[in-house]
Design an enzyme around this catalytic site. Structure first.
Site, PDB file in Angstrom:
ATOM      1  N   CYS A 120     121.150 108.003 -11.294  1.00  0.00           N
ATOM      2  CA  CYS A 120     121.449 107.422  -9.975  1.00  0.00           C
ATOM      3  C   CYS A 120     122.453 108.321  -9.265  1.00  0.00           C
ATOM      4  O   CYS A 120     123.559 108.565  -9.776  1.00  0.00           O
ATOM      5  CB  CYS A 120     122.022 106.015 -10.145  1.00  0.00           C
ATOM      6  SG  CYS A 120     122.740 105.353  -8.625  1.00  0.00           S
ATOM      7  N   CYS A 179     125.836 106.717  -8.636  1.00  0.00           N
ATOM      8  CA  CYS A 179     126.644 106.614  -9.863  1.00  0.00           C
ATOM      9  C   CYS A 179     127.240 107.974 -10.183  1.00  0.00           C
ATOM     10  O   CYS A 179     128.387 108.072 -10.641  1.00  0.00           O
ATOM     11  CB  CYS A 179     125.809 106.100 -11.031  1.00  0.00           C
ATOM     12  SG  CYS A 179     125.486 104.323 -10.954  1.00  0.00           S
ATOM     13  N   ASP A 223     128.061 110.168   4.908  1.00  0.00           N
ATOM     14  CA  ASP A 223     126.654 110.415   4.578  1.00  0.00           C
ATOM     15  C   ASP A 223     126.351 111.907   4.751  1.00  0.00           C
ATOM     16  O   ASP A 223     126.815 112.554   5.691  1.00  0.00           O
ATOM     17  CB  ASP A 223     125.746 109.586   5.506  1.00  0.00           C
ATOM     18  CG  ASP A 223     124.328 109.485   4.974  1.00  0.00           C
ATOM     19  OD1 ASP A 223     123.940 108.386   4.531  1.00  0.00           O
ATOM     20  OD2 ASP A 223     123.615 110.517   4.978  1.00  0.00           O
ATOM     21  N   ASN A 235     119.455  98.840   3.674  1.00  0.00           N
ATOM     22  CA  ASN A 235     118.009  98.972   3.496  1.00  0.00           C
ATOM     23  C   ASN A 235     117.652  98.493   2.097  1.00  0.00           C
ATOM     24  O   ASN A 235     118.307  98.884   1.127  1.00  0.00           O
ATOM     25  CB  ASN A 235     117.589 100.437   3.671  1.00  0.00           C
ATOM     26  CG  ASN A 235     117.861 100.935   5.088  1.00  0.00           C
ATOM     27  OD1 ASN A 235     117.733 100.182   6.049  1.00  0.00           O
ATOM     28  ND2 ASN A 235     118.260 102.189   5.209  1.00  0.00           N
ATOM     29  N   HIS A 255     120.862 102.254  -5.383  1.00  0.00           N
ATOM     30  CA  HIS A 255     122.204 101.749  -5.713  1.00  0.00           C
ATOM     31  C   HIS A 255     122.650 101.115  -4.401  1.00  0.00           C
ATOM     32  O   HIS A 255     122.795 101.837  -3.395  1.00  0.00           O
ATOM     33  CB  HIS A 255     123.105 102.929  -6.128  1.00  0.00           C
ATOM     34  CG  HIS A 255     124.502 102.552  -6.540  1.00  0.00           C
ATOM     35  ND1 HIS A 255     125.056 102.948  -7.748  1.00  0.00           N
ATOM     36  CD2 HIS A 255     125.470 101.855  -5.896  1.00  0.00           C
ATOM     37  CE1 HIS A 255     126.304 102.491  -7.818  1.00  0.00           C
ATOM     38  NE2 HIS A 255     126.576 101.832  -6.707  1.00  0.00           N
ATOM     39  N   HIS A 268     123.908  99.941  -1.016  1.00  0.00           N
ATOM     40  CA  HIS A 268     124.889 100.600  -0.147  1.00  0.00           C
ATOM     41  C   HIS A 268     124.736 100.065   1.265  1.00  0.00           C
ATOM     42  O   HIS A 268     123.666  99.596   1.655  1.00  0.00           O
ATOM     43  CB  HIS A 268     124.709 102.117  -0.168  1.00  0.00           C
ATOM     44  CG  HIS A 268     123.318 102.572   0.110  1.00  0.00           C
ATOM     45  ND1 HIS A 268     122.337 102.558  -0.865  1.00  0.00           N
ATOM     46  CD2 HIS A 268     122.722 103.014   1.241  1.00  0.00           C
ATOM     47  CE1 HIS A 268     121.202 102.992  -0.332  1.00  0.00           C
ATOM     48  NE2 HIS A 268     121.406 103.269   0.943  1.00  0.00           N
TER      49      HIS A 268
HETATM   50  P1  AMP Z   1     118.937 104.662   2.227  1.00  0.00           P
HETATM   51  O1  AMP Z   1     117.833 105.466   2.822  1.00  0.00           O
HETATM   52  O2  AMP Z   1     119.282 103.425   2.949  1.00  0.00           O
HETATM   53  O3  AMP Z   1     118.710 104.425   0.745  1.00  0.00           O
HETATM   54  O4  AMP Z   1     120.239 105.558   2.354  1.00  0.00           O
HETATM   55  C1  AMP Z   1     120.607 106.554   1.446  1.00  0.00           C
HETATM   56  C2  AMP Z   1     121.568 107.432   2.157  1.00  0.00           C
HETATM   57  O5  AMP Z   1     122.262 108.214   1.227  1.00  0.00           O
HETATM   58  C3  AMP Z   1     120.897 108.409   3.147  1.00  0.00           C
HETATM   59  O6  AMP Z   1     121.416 108.195   4.457  1.00  0.00           O
HETATM   60  C4  AMP Z   1     121.272 109.774   2.584  1.00  0.00           C
HETATM   61  O7  AMP Z   1     121.503 110.730   3.586  1.00  0.00           O
HETATM   62  C5  AMP Z   1     122.514 109.458   1.793  1.00  0.00           C
HETATM   63  N1  AMP Z   1     122.802 110.388   0.706  1.00  0.00           N
HETATM   64  C6  AMP Z   1     121.950 110.798  -0.261  1.00  0.00           C
HETATM   65  N2  AMP Z   1     122.576 111.632  -1.099  1.00  0.00           N
HETATM   66  C7  AMP Z   1     123.854 111.739  -0.655  1.00  0.00           C
HETATM   67  C8  AMP Z   1     124.996 112.458  -1.093  1.00  0.00           C
HETATM   68  N3  AMP Z   1     124.964 113.246  -2.179  1.00  0.00           N
HETATM   69  N4  AMP Z   1     126.149 112.349  -0.397  1.00  0.00           N
HETATM   70  C9  AMP Z   1     126.195 111.567   0.708  1.00  0.00           C
HETATM   71  N5  AMP Z   1     125.163 110.842   1.159  1.00  0.00           N
HETATM   72  C10 AMP Z   1     124.003 110.943   0.501  1.00  0.00           C
END
Ligand code: AMP
Length: 112
Positions: free
Chosen positions: A3, A6, A29, A86, A97, A99
């Site tokens: 994850c 995580c 993000d 989402n 995870h 968020h």
């Molecule tokens: P969701 O599409 O609602 O699951 O959102 C996941 C979010 O996590 C997306 O907006 C990604 O850009 C963000 N994301 C994924 N990997 C990382 C990371 N390593 N650091 C910061 N944000 C991330």
């Protein structure tokens, strides 16, 4: 567990932290959809909104308790912001995870 959030919590992947306490972490993000785009996560693995229950809901409550402070810190408390979760395939959840996205710094669409 594979994850990505995580791994961020375990500092295996770097993140740009905005707020942290014993239960939650907020970080910028990596692919911002607004001038301010922060992701807020619990420090335990809860896969999605479907997995919230009486036992783990204190982590979700902690997220919402911290939201005013995070918004103030980011300078968007007065202008406003959007909080988004989402869930699952149709919700376009890409990281399993739970968020909450905090989006601000511009006027959001009036249509979802
Ligand atoms: P969701 O599409 O609602 O699951 O959102 C996941 C979010 O996590 C997306 O907006 C990604 O850009 C963000 N994301 C994924 N990997 C990382 C990371 N390593 N650091 C910061 N944000 C991330």
């Amino acid at each position: 567990m594979d994850c990505i959030f995580c791994k961020i919590l375990n500092k295996e992947i770097p993140s740009n932290v905005v707020f942290e306490n014993d239960k939650i972490l907020a970080f910028y993000d990596i692919a911002p959809q607004a001038p301010i785009h922060v992701v807020i996560i619990p420090k335990i693995h809860i896969s999605s909104a479907n997995e919230v229950n009486e036992e783990n809901s204190k982590y979700i409550s902690e997220i919402f308790t911290a939201i005013p402070e995070i918004a103030k810190k980011l300078g968007i408390a007065d202008s406003g912001y959007r909080i988004i979760n989402n869930c699952g395939r149709d919700g376009c959840q890409s990281v399993e995870h739970i968020h909450f996205h905090m989006l601000g710094g511009r006027k959001m669409s009036e249509i979802f």
